[in-house]
Design an enzyme around this catalytic site. Sequence first.
Site, short mmCIF file in Angstrom:
data_model
loop_
_atom_site.label_atom_id
_atom_site.label_comp_id
_atom_site.label_asym_id
_atom_site.label_seq_id
_atom_site.Cartn_x
_atom_site.Cartn_y
_atom_site.Cartn_z
N THR A 30 0.85 -1.19 0.00
CA THR A 30 0.00 0.00 0.00
C THR A 30 0.88 1.23 0.00
O THR A 30 1.77 1.36 0.84
CB THR A 30 -0.88 -0.05 1.27
OG1 THR A 30 -1.73 -1.18 1.15
CG2 THR A 30 -1.69 1.21 1.45
N HIS A 182 -6.04 -11.27 -0.89
CA HIS A 182 -5.35 -10.87 0.36
C HIS A 182 -6.08 -11.51 1.54
O HIS A 182 -7.09 -10.98 2.03
CB HIS A 182 -5.36 -9.34 0.47
CG HIS A 182 -4.45 -8.79 1.52
ND1 HIS A 182 -3.91 -9.56 2.54
CD2 HIS A 182 -3.98 -7.53 1.72
CE1 HIS A 182 -3.16 -8.78 3.32
NE2 HIS A 182 -3.18 -7.55 2.84
N HIS A 185 -2.64 -10.67 7.29
CA HIS A 185 -2.33 -9.44 8.03
C HIS A 185 -3.48 -8.78 8.78
O HIS A 185 -3.50 -7.57 8.96
CB HIS A 185 -1.69 -8.41 7.07
CG HIS A 185 -0.49 -8.94 6.36
ND1 HIS A 185 0.04 -8.37 5.24
CD2 HIS A 185 0.28 -10.02 6.61
CE1 HIS A 185 1.08 -9.08 4.83
NE2 HIS A 185 1.25 -10.08 5.64
N TYR A 187 -6.73 -8.44 7.97
CA TYR A 187 -7.80 -7.79 7.23
C TYR A 187 -9.01 -8.74 7.10
O TYR A 187 -9.03 -9.78 7.76
CB TYR A 187 -7.26 -7.28 5.88
CG TYR A 187 -6.21 -6.20 6.14
CD1 TYR A 187 -6.58 -4.98 6.70
CD2 TYR A 187 -4.86 -6.45 5.92
CE1 TYR A 187 -5.62 -4.01 6.99
CE2 TYR A 187 -3.89 -5.48 6.22
CZ TYR A 187 -4.29 -4.26 6.76
OH TYR A 187 -3.36 -3.30 7.08
N GLY A 318 11.05 -9.91 5.75
CA GLY A 318 12.39 -9.77 6.32
C GLY A 318 13.48 -10.47 5.52
O GLY A 318 14.54 -10.78 6.08
C1 LIG Z 1 4.49 0.24 3.26
C2 LIG Z 1 3.99 -1.16 3.28
C3 LIG Z 1 2.74 -1.47 2.76
C4 LIG Z 1 2.28 -2.79 2.72
N1 LIG Z 1 1.06 -3.06 2.15
C5 LIG Z 1 0.68 -4.35 1.98
C6 LIG Z 1 -0.48 -4.66 1.21
O1 LIG Z 1 -1.18 -3.79 0.66
N2 LIG Z 1 -0.80 -5.96 1.08
C7 LIG Z 1 -0.07 -6.97 1.65
O2 LIG Z 1 -0.40 -8.14 1.50
N3 LIG Z 1 1.06 -6.70 2.35
C8 LIG Z 1 1.46 -5.42 2.51
N4 LIG Z 1 2.64 -5.16 3.15
C9 LIG Z 1 3.51 -6.28 3.57
C10 LIG Z 1 4.52 -6.59 2.45
O3 LIG Z 1 3.90 -7.21 1.35
C11 LIG Z 1 5.66 -7.52 2.94
O4 LIG Z 1 5.15 -8.79 3.26
C12 LIG Z 1 6.36 -6.95 4.15
O5 LIG Z 1 6.81 -5.63 3.89
C13 LIG Z 1 7.53 -7.83 4.59
O6 LIG Z 1 8.50 -7.91 3.59
P1 LIG Z 1 9.86 -7.05 3.69
O7 LIG Z 1 10.52 -7.45 4.98
O8 LIG Z 1 10.62 -7.49 2.47
O9 LIG Z 1 9.48 -5.62 3.69
C14 LIG Z 1 3.09 -3.84 3.24
C15 LIG Z 1 4.34 -3.52 3.77
C16 LIG Z 1 4.81 -2.21 3.80
C17 LIG Z 1 6.17 -1.93 4.34
#
Ligand SMILES: Cc1cc2nc3c(=O)[nH]c(=O)nc-3n(C[C@H](O)[C@H](O)[C@H](O)COP(=O)(O)O)c2cc1C
Length: 391
Positions: A30, A182, A185, A187, A318
């Site tokens: 998002t 989705h 998380h 929702y 992560g």
């Molecule tokens: C700014 C932001 C927005 C996110 N929005 C969504 C989203 O819209 N849908 C979703 O499934 N996960 C969302 N996530 C989770 C990410 O898809 C991802 O799983 C999460 O950032 C962990 O991965 P990373 O450690 O590589 O950042 C969001 C994460 C961040 C940081």
Amino acid sequence: MADNHPATLFSPYKMGKFSLSHRVVLAPMTRCRALNGIPRPALAEYYAQRSTPGGFLITEGTLISPTAPGFPHVPGIYSEEQVEAWRSVVDAVHAKGSIIFCQLWHVGRASHPVYQPGAAPPISSTNKPISSRWRILLPDQSYGVYPQPRPLDASEIPQIVDHYRQSAINAIRAGFDGIEIHGAHGYLIDQFLKDGINDRTDDYGGPISNRCRFLMQVLKAVVSAIGAERVAVRISPAIDHLDAMDSDPLRLGLAVVERINNLQQELGKRLTYLHVTQPRYTAYGQTESGRPGSEEEEAQLMRTLRNAYEGTFMASGGFTRELGMEAVAHGDADLVSYGRLFISNPDLVERLKLNAPLTKYNRKTFYTQDPVKGYTDYPFLSGTNEPISRL
Ligand SMILES: Cc1cc2nc3c(=O)[nH]c(=O)nc-3n(C[C@H](O)[C@H](O)[C@H](O)COP(=O)(O)O)c2cc1C
């Protein structure tokens, strides 16, 4: 494989009918740049910047109906204007050779009357609000308390299922290669899955089979509309984001996997992939999330789900370069989705390939509305952020 070389993040992969040239996926994120729910040209630039030939992108959570939002300026896919606007985004990504799926989203109780038609309370599986441990981002960029939701009556659920179905059809009409549901998380779908939230006494609550019912109805409706090979599901059984706790995350995860496997067997076709968020993920840049568990427990959970699922497995949460390489080499994941690192490194694929330094992300601009700042102005290795000239 005929030789002894283990797969790497840069080995090609056949994801159902799609031929990918590497395993580094853009995670759904998002970003709040779709002013009034319409994908603007800035989105086309943002996604095009992150596209590579044979790459795979998942869009930010995209609204299935007017009751779905819980963040400011999130794009939708339920009106003709939105479908039309997405077409330019998809075209820009396809022009760069990537595949793109649209993530279908309803936030359920993670909303606020300010985002709801008629300032109504948000809908959910329950009337329990999200605790004050969490705050909702409001349109003026301040943070508020989550309000009490209205539990959906069972008779209303078919209509919500139909919104997912229609949005999936709209996504294909907009040119998307497929959709991701989705279910993660905290929702709406997760609000049905998790026993820490779902307190219903009807067919959608109680035993695990009832808690999986809403997800499976959505999945079946979407699959019958656009075909299993264009549909994926995201879950996060062990992530407690927005109070989405389950008393037995592994059992819940396995229950979902078993039902998807059964559906695949019935259809004689597989979904495109299953996307699972790893509990070690520290969510959204503000609050510690994820169940406290040892690394070993987390790895075990992911591995058990991976081994149980009959199809392509995508892991998220992560991942560094090293962890991604390990996961693919050990067969713990077929694909790895990268979130925050992909925000600040539009050419993440190239950087990971070269083991080049990474730019740090700035959390302050994750959810702001500026179409450039913190969105499309992160640098490329080549020193330019002009994606068009980098073809
Ligand atoms: C700014 C932001 C927005 C996110 N929005 C969504 C989203 O819209 N849908 C979703 O499934 N996960 C969302 N996530 C989770 C990410 O898809 C991802 O799983 C999460 O950032 C962990 O991965 P990373 O450690 O590589 O950042 C969001 C994460 C961040 C940081």
